[in-house]
Motif scaffolding. Structure first.
Motif, PDB file in Angstrom:
ATOM      1  N   GLY A   8     -42.082  -5.525 106.021  1.00 18.33           N
ATOM      2  CA  GLY A   8     -43.086  -6.449 106.563  1.00 18.33           C
ATOM      3  C   GLY A   8     -44.015  -7.057 105.540  1.00 18.33           C
ATOM      4  N   LYS A   9     -43.695  -6.897 104.243  1.00 24.37           N
ATOM      5  CA  LYS A   9     -44.557  -7.493 103.211  1.00 24.37           C
ATOM      6  C   LYS A   9     -43.700  -8.333 102.273  1.00 24.37           C
ATOM      7  CE  LYS A   9     -47.756  -3.616 102.925  1.00 24.37           C
ATOM      8  NZ  LYS A   9     -47.242  -2.268 102.978  1.00 24.37           N
ATOM      9  N   VAL A  10     -44.360  -9.299 101.579  1.00 24.03           N
ATOM     10  CA  VAL A  10     -43.635 -10.042 100.550  1.00 24.03           C
ATOM     11  C   VAL A  10     -43.704  -9.196  99.284  1.00 24.03           C
ATOM     12  CG1 VAL A  10     -43.547 -12.160  99.191  1.00 24.03           C
ATOM     13  CG2 VAL A  10     -44.304 -12.242 101.578  1.00 24.03           C
ATOM     14  N   ARG A  11     -42.562  -8.636  98.888  1.00 22.66           N
ATOM     15  CA  ARG A  11     -42.551  -7.766  97.707  1.00 22.66           C
ATOM     16  C   ARG A  11     -42.441  -8.574  96.422  1.00 22.66           C
ATOM     17  NH1 ARG A  11     -44.574  -3.134  99.106  1.00 22.66           N
ATOM     18  NH2 ARG A  11     -43.430  -2.135 100.796  1.00 22.66           N
ATOM     19  N   GLU A  12     -41.565  -9.597  96.468  1.00 20.50           N
ATOM     20  CA  GLU A  12     -41.352 -10.410  95.263  1.00 20.50           C
ATOM     21  C   GLU A  12     -41.214 -11.849  95.697  1.00 20.50           C
ATOM     22  OE1 GLU A  12     -37.787  -8.851  93.437  1.00 20.50           O
ATOM     23  OE2 GLU A  12     -38.606  -6.819  93.396  1.00 20.50           O
ATOM     24  N   ARG A  13     -41.555 -12.772  94.799  1.00 18.21           N
ATOM     25  CA  ARG A  13     -41.302 -14.183  95.106  1.00 18.21           C
ATOM     26  C   ARG A  13     -40.981 -14.921  93.816  1.00 18.21           C
ATOM     27  NH1 ARG A  13     -46.424 -16.124  98.157  1.00 18.21           N
ATOM     28  NH2 ARG A  13     -46.902 -13.924  98.350  1.00 18.21           N
ATOM     29  N   GLY A  14     -40.165 -15.952  93.922  1.00 19.35           N
ATOM     30  CA  GLY A  14     -39.793 -16.725  92.739  1.00 19.35           C
ATOM     31  C   GLY A  14     -38.458 -17.385  92.969  1.00 19.35           C
ATOM     32  N   THR A  15     -37.913 -17.960  91.922  1.00 21.59           N
ATOM     33  CA  THR A  15     -36.581 -18.553  92.063  1.00 21.59           C
ATOM     34  C   THR A  15     -35.549 -17.478  91.741  1.00 21.59           C
ATOM     35  OG1 THR A  15     -36.568 -19.204  89.764  1.00 21.59           O
ATOM     36  CG2 THR A  15     -37.398 -20.834  91.347  1.00 21.59           C
ATOM     37  N   HIS A  16     -34.324 -17.809  91.991  1.00 23.50           N
ATOM     38  CA  HIS A  16     -33.225 -16.864  91.749  1.00 23.50           C
ATOM     39  C   HIS A  16     -33.275 -16.333  90.306  1.00 23.50           C
ATOM     40  CE1 HIS A  16     -29.167 -15.279  91.843  1.00 23.50           C
ATOM     41  NE2 HIS A  16     -28.794 -16.108  90.867  1.00 23.50           N
ATOM     42  N   GLU A  17     -33.405 -17.261  89.356  1.00 16.90           N
ATOM     43  CA  GLU A  17     -33.389 -16.857  87.953  1.00 16.90           C
ATOM     44  C   GLU A  17     -34.597 -15.990  87.626  1.00 16.90           C
ATOM     45  OE1 GLU A  17     -33.019 -19.972  89.012  1.00 16.90           O
ATOM     46  OE2 GLU A  17     -30.901 -20.377  88.560  1.00 16.90           O
ATOM     47  N   GLU A  18     -35.772 -16.413  88.143  1.00 13.36           N
ATOM     48  CA  GLU A  18     -36.992 -15.652  87.839  1.00 13.36           C
ATOM     49  C   GLU A  18     -36.904 -14.229  88.383  1.00 13.36           C
ATOM     50  OE1 GLU A  18     -39.918 -19.569  88.190  1.00 13.36           O
ATOM     51  OE2 GLU A  18     -39.872 -18.099  89.795  1.00 13.36           O
ATOM     52  N   LEU A  19     -36.409 -14.117  89.599  1.00 13.72           N
ATOM     53  CA  LEU A  19     -36.361 -12.798  90.221  1.00 13.72           C
ATOM     54  C   LEU A  19     -35.313 -11.911  89.558  1.00 13.72           C
ATOM     55  CD1 LEU A  19     -36.783 -13.771  93.969  1.00 13.72           C
ATOM     56  CD2 LEU A  19     -38.428 -12.648  92.500  1.00 13.72           C
ATOM     57  N   GLY A  70     -38.190  -7.495 108.604  1.00 12.11           N
ATOM     58  CA  GLY A  70     -39.114  -8.373 109.335  1.00 12.11           C
ATOM     59  C   GLY A  70     -38.828  -9.854 109.143  1.00 12.11           C
ATOM     60  N   LYS A  71     -37.650 -10.178 108.589  1.00 14.14           N
ATOM     61  CA  LYS A  71     -37.339 -11.590 108.307  1.00 14.14           C
ATOM     62  C   LYS A  71     -37.247 -12.413 109.597  1.00 14.14           C
ATOM     63  CE  LYS A  71     -33.507 -10.348 106.250  1.00 14.14           C
ATOM     64  NZ  LYS A  71     -33.554  -8.879 106.381  1.00 14.14           N
ATOM     65  N   THR A  72     -36.479 -11.915 110.560  1.00 15.30           N
ATOM     66  CA  THR A  72     -36.315 -12.666 111.817  1.00 15.30           C
ATOM     67  C   THR A  72     -37.658 -12.791 112.529  1.00 15.30           C
ATOM     68  OG1 THR A  72     -34.137 -11.677 111.966  1.00 15.30           O
ATOM     69  CG2 THR A  72     -34.953 -12.744 113.947  1.00 15.30           C
ATOM     70  N   THR A  73     -38.391 -11.698 112.554  1.00 15.64           N
ATOM     71  CA  THR A  73     -39.700 -11.699 113.225  1.00 15.64           C
ATOM     72  C   THR A  73     -40.581 -12.794 112.626  1.00 15.64           C
ATOM     73  OG1 THR A  73     -39.434  -9.313 113.427  1.00 15.64           O
ATOM     74  CG2 THR A  73     -41.630 -10.201 113.817  1.00 15.64           C
ATOM     75  N   LEU A  74     -40.575 -12.860 111.308  1.00 19.11           N
ATOM     76  CA  LEU A  74     -41.401 -13.850 110.605  1.00 19.11           C
ATOM     77  C   LEU A  74     -41.045 -15.283 111.027  1.00 19.11           C
ATOM     78  CD1 LEU A  74     -41.531 -13.546 106.721  1.00 19.11           C
ATOM     79  CD2 LEU A  74     -41.223 -15.728 107.795  1.00 19.11           C
ATOM     80  N   THR A  75     -39.741 -15.553 111.129  1.00 23.20           N
ATOM     81  CA  THR A  75     -39.339 -16.922 111.492  1.00 23.20           C
ATOM     82  C   THR A  75     -39.730 -17.237 112.937  1.00 23.20           C
ATOM     83  OG1 THR A  75     -37.140 -16.206 112.188  1.00 23.20           O
ATOM     84  CG2 THR A  75     -37.361 -16.947 109.916  1.00 23.20           C
ATOM     85  N   HIS A  76     -39.774 -16.212 113.804  1.00 24.89           N
ATOM     86  CA  HIS A  76     -40.145 -16.443 115.208  1.00 24.89           C
ATOM     87  C   HIS A  76     -41.583 -16.914 115.354  1.00 24.89           C
ATOM     88  CE1 HIS A  76     -36.766 -13.713 116.964  1.00 24.89           C
ATOM     89  NE2 HIS A  76     -36.348 -14.913 116.627  1.00 24.89           N
ATOM     90  N   LEU A  77     -42.400 -16.636 114.338  1.00 19.76           N
ATOM     91  CA  LEU A  77     -43.812 -17.010 114.447  1.00 19.76           C
ATOM     92  C   LEU A  77     -44.007 -18.510 114.240  1.00 19.76           C
ATOM     93  CD1 LEU A  77     -45.405 -14.060 112.417  1.00 19.76           C
ATOM     94  CD2 LEU A  77     -45.100 -14.249 114.889  1.00 19.76           C
ATOM     95  N   VAL A  78     -43.062 -19.163 113.542  1.00 21.33           N
ATOM     96  CA  VAL A  78     -43.210 -20.597 113.280  1.00 21.33           C
ATOM     97  C   VAL A  78     -43.011 -21.388 114.575  1.00 21.33           C
ATOM     98  CG1 VAL A  78     -42.382 -22.539 111.888  1.00 21.33           C
ATOM     99  CG2 VAL A  78     -42.337 -20.225 110.950  1.00 21.33           C
ATOM    100  N   SER A  79     -42.002 -20.980 115.357  1.00 21.63           N
ATOM    101  CA  SER A  79     -41.727 -21.721 116.597  1.00 21.63           C
ATOM    102  C   SER A  79     -42.514 -21.156 117.782  1.00 21.63           C
ATOM    103  CB  SER A  79     -40.229 -21.691 116.894  1.00 21.63           C
ATOM    104  OG  SER A  79     -39.760 -20.367 116.784  1.00 21.63           O
ATOM    105  N   ARG A  80     -43.401 -20.210 117.524  1.00 21.24           N
ATOM    106  CA  ARG A  80     -44.227 -19.573 118.566  1.00 21.24           C
ATOM    107  C   ARG A  80     -43.403 -18.835 119.618  1.00 21.24           C
ATOM    108  NH1 ARG A  80     -49.262 -22.062 121.449  1.00 21.24           N
ATOM    109  NH2 ARG A  80     -49.798 -19.864 121.683  1.00 21.24           N
ATOM    110  N   LEU A  81     -42.272 -18.268 119.184  1.00 20.32           N
ATOM    111  CA  LEU A  81     -41.589 -17.374 120.125  1.00 20.32           C
ATOM    112  C   LEU A  81     -42.487 -16.152 120.301  1.00 20.32           C
ATOM    113  CD1 LEU A  81     -37.874 -17.617 118.981  1.00 20.32           C
ATOM    114  CD2 LEU A  81     -38.906 -18.535 121.050  1.00 20.32           C
TER     115      LEU A  81
END
Ligand SMILES: Nc1ncnc2c1ncn2[C@@H]1O[C@H](COP(=O)(O)OP(=O)(O)OP(=O)(O)O)[C@@H](O)[C@H]1O
Length: 692
Positions: free
Chosen positions: A596-607, A424-435
């Motif tokens: 379609g969900k955020v499973r993990e978040r953080g910096t490269h080292e943290e993750l 769902g990465k591409t889909t998510l970015t499409h929502l910012v530009s209102r595609l």
């Protein structure tokens, strides 16, 4: 033409080989609304037709006088004088006929112009979802073939409707001259009428069929012979089968063309035959009446002349109904397109997003965002889809693709999106530009819901660089200027320099005026992406949405792209679908998207330290993307500085210097080339860089 009344409207079947079309109620009112602006021209057409009809009925009367008062009475003066009058009337008749064509053409073409422009404007407003479902060939046929059909039928309809006036006047005069001869003259008409109706129907069905077949042919050519289609066909295609399929379609065009020619000729021959037979009949019967002194010779000549002007308009009358239905069907097919409601619209009270103050960038916030792609029936027409969604699919609920996403991209920071394919990465970015618009929740820029913003301000705030940058078949200059038409030559060059593409463009004989080829195929993948970056730099958006190229570029090109992107992203808030290790290492925040969900978040080292899905992705995807030191530049490729050891990750605040020299746009400076860390996308950040 078979016409059937149905509860929902009128069904028209234009022959065995044309599909029945249903005309929806209210169509005639909408057609009239299109003709309404041209009512002045319609009035002029009626007046001109009246003059033409008067000329038509006046001429036989003058001929009658030439015979009765001139020839039979041996008066040369009358003969010459009236002959000159006939010539004058003929001249007036030519002018009125020309005016009739010009006026009816003006109305038909004027209406089709309005229809074309309105349809184009409407299609421009339709959401991306419409274009993902619609076959371009079918859409272009709807915008061209149907408009042409509507225009042709409307023009003919106008001519035949006004021609009624001529028929009435000619018949009135014939009966005034001799009701007996007139009745005899009309005796053959019913015999010819039925074949005529049949020929008219076939002509119309065949010309519609021919237009459809031409649209199919050009659709095939468009799909197979654009550069990507041609490549696919060369690599996978079966040329013999494809040629056979094309031959089949071309054969149908040939057959229909032959039938069209025969039927048009048949219509002409039938009309000539009817006129000749009726003339023979009129002279045969009328001649006897002259001998019996029931009518004068002049009257007979006048009657015979009137006959020649009667059948043309009568033939047109016989096709009036068919033309009226063609107008309705063609218009209705375009109205169907105009009736698709644009799902994504600018609100009437939309506000412009204030331009960020210099040196600052906006925040992006996803607030409990869920999203499902729109259902087919909400965005498209089954008749425009190559393989229309089945009835089942059209009614069915669509699955949600994004579920309750909640995150913030702080001003001036880089958020990398990673995750398995289809997450769902591409889909998510499409929502910012209102595609697309969210199904629930909200996407906010600096606290403002993107749905409350004007399109203009959203477009100038959010810049997108897609993985496979699309370029028009035009010059480099035109492609760049698309982002900012008012850009000066210096600004274009500066953008190219900063995007690391000027070395190439400057070396081309035509420079900025080089034509890039269909979809930019005359450029390499890396060059195209750098050109897209230059286009973005010209636009100078505060937010950048970037889909990193997955295609393997050679390492010199890769280095150039990375450094171009670094410039593009500096001082901007960026959302990047990351495919490179260097990008994720540089990101202020990594969001691991899965299902379609955020499973993990953080910096490269943290993750990495957490050892979850990211670690798996890192081991399977990102480690592989580590690039080798690039070879020295050559010809088309720009010079790439020698690769040093991987540079330590450098974070800067407030436009600090180290490694971030790229932001200034000077080639060759920077963080030590591509690869881990050193080739990262980050330029100097103004604020919001909160990592260690
Ligand atoms: N236009 C569309 N209509 C309906 N469903 C779609 C459409 N585009 C994508 N999808 C579906 O939405 C889901 C998410 O797709 P998306 O392209 O956002 O994934 P992604 O994470 O970007 O994948 P990738 O890394 O392979 O590009 C997929 O199941 C996909 O099939």
């Amino acid at each position: 033409m078979l016409v059937t009344q149905t509860p929902g409207g009128v069904m028209m079947k234009g022959g065995d080989d044309s599909e029945p079309s249903k005309i929806r109620p209210g169509t005639s009112r909408r057609v009239l609304a299109f003709v309404q602006p041209h009512r002045g021209t319609v009035l002029a057409l009626i007046l001109v037709t009246l003059v033409d009809s008067l000329v038509i009925v006046a001429t036989p009367l003058v001929l009658k006088e030439i015979v009765d008062s001139g020839i039979l009475k041996d008066d040369a003066g009358v003969v010459v004088g009236l002959a000159l009058l006939v010539a004058g009337l003929a001249l007036v008749g030519s002018v009125t006929q020309l005016a009739q064509s010009a006026l009816s053409g003006r109305i038909g073409q004027g209406v089709s112009y309005d229809l074309r422009v309105q349809a184009f404007r409407h299609v421009q407003r339709l959401p991306l979802a419409f274009f993902t479902r619609t076959q371009t060939g079918a859409l272009s046929s709807r915008l061209n073939t149907d408009v042409v059909m509507a225009q042709q039928a409307l023009t003919t309809l106008l001519l035949s409707a006004t021609g009624t006036l001529t028929v009435v006047l000619v018949l009135a005069e014939m009966f005034y001259l001799s009701w007996l001869v007139s009745l005899i003259a009309l005796v053959l008409l019913p015999v010819f009428f039925l074949p005529w109706m049949y020929i008219g129907r076939r002509l119309q069905a065949h010309s519609r069929k021919q237009m459809e077949l031409h649209a199919n042919l050009s659709g095939t050519i468009h799909e197979r012979f654009n550069v990507q289609g041609a490549m696919l066909a060369k690599l996978f295609g079966r040329p013999v089968e494809e040629l056979a399929k094309y031959q089949g379609e071309a054969e149908k065009v040939r057959e229909v063309g032959v039938r069209l020619t025969i039927f048009s000729r048949l219509a002409f021959i039938l009309m000539a035959l009817l006129t000749a037979l009726t003339t023979a009949l009129v002279y045969g019967v009328g001649g006897g009446l002259v001998l019996d002194e029931v009518i004068g010779l002049g009257t007979l000549v006048a009657l015979a002349t009137l006959l020649g002007r009667l059948f043309g308009p009568i033939t047109q009358l016989s096709s009036m109904q068919a033309n009226a239905l063609t107008v309705m069907v063609s218009f209705d097919r375009i109205f169907e397109l105009l009736d698709i409601k644009p799902l994504i619209e600018e609100r009437p009270d939309a506000v412009a997003l204030p331009a960020p103050s210099s040196g600052s960038a906006p925040e992006i916030r996803f607030e409990q965002v869920s999203f499902a792609y729109p259902r087919p029936e909400e965005v498209s027409l089954a008749s425009l889809e190559t393989h229309p969604a089945s009835g089942d699919e059209r009614g069915r609920a669509v699955p949600e693709v994004l579920h309750g996403l909640d995150f913030t991209v702080a001003p001036g920071t880089l958020t990398a999106l990673v995750g398995p394919s289809g997450a769902g990465k591409t889909t998510l970015t499409h929502l910012v530009s209102r595609l697309y618009d969210v199904t629930s929740g909200a996407v906010r820029i600096d606290g403002k819901d993107v749905r409350d913003l004007t399109f203009d301000s959203l477009r100038s705030t959010v810049g997108v660089v897609a993985q496979d940058a699309y370029l028009f078949h035009d010059t480099i200059r035109a492609n760049l200027a698309y982002a900012r038409p008012e850009a000066t030559e210096e600004e274009l060059i500066e953008a190219c320099v900063r995007a690391r593409i000027w070395d190439l463009i400057g070396s081309l004989p035509d420079g900025l005026d080089t034509v890039v080829g269909d979809r930019g195929f005359r450029l390499s993948g890396g060059e195209k992406q750098r050109l897209a970056v230059a286009r973005l730099l010209l636009k100078a958006p505060a937010i950048v949405v970037l889909d990193e190229a997955t295609a393997h570029l050679d390492s010199a090109s890769e280095a150039a792209v990375q450094r171009a992107l670094k410039t593009a992203l500096s001082n901007r808030t960026s959302l990047v679908i990351a495919h490179r290790l260097s990008t994720v290492r540089e990101a202020d925040q990594i969001l691991v998207i899965d299902d379609g969900k955020v499973r993990e978040r953080g910096t490269h080292e943290e993750l990495l330290a957490a050892g979850g899905l990211y670690t798996h992705l890192y081991n399977t995807q990102f480690r592989k993307s580590e690039t080798q030191p690039p070879p020295p530049g050559n010809g088309h490729r720009e010079h790439v500085p020698p690769q040093g050891p991987p540079a330590p990750k450098i974070r800067t605040r407030g436009g600090g210097m180290p490694g971030g020299g790229m932001a200034g746009g000077m080639p060759g400076g920077g963080m030590g080339g591509p690869g881990m860390g050193g080739g990262g996308l980050r330029g100097p950040r103004v604020r919001g860089d909160g990592s260690s």
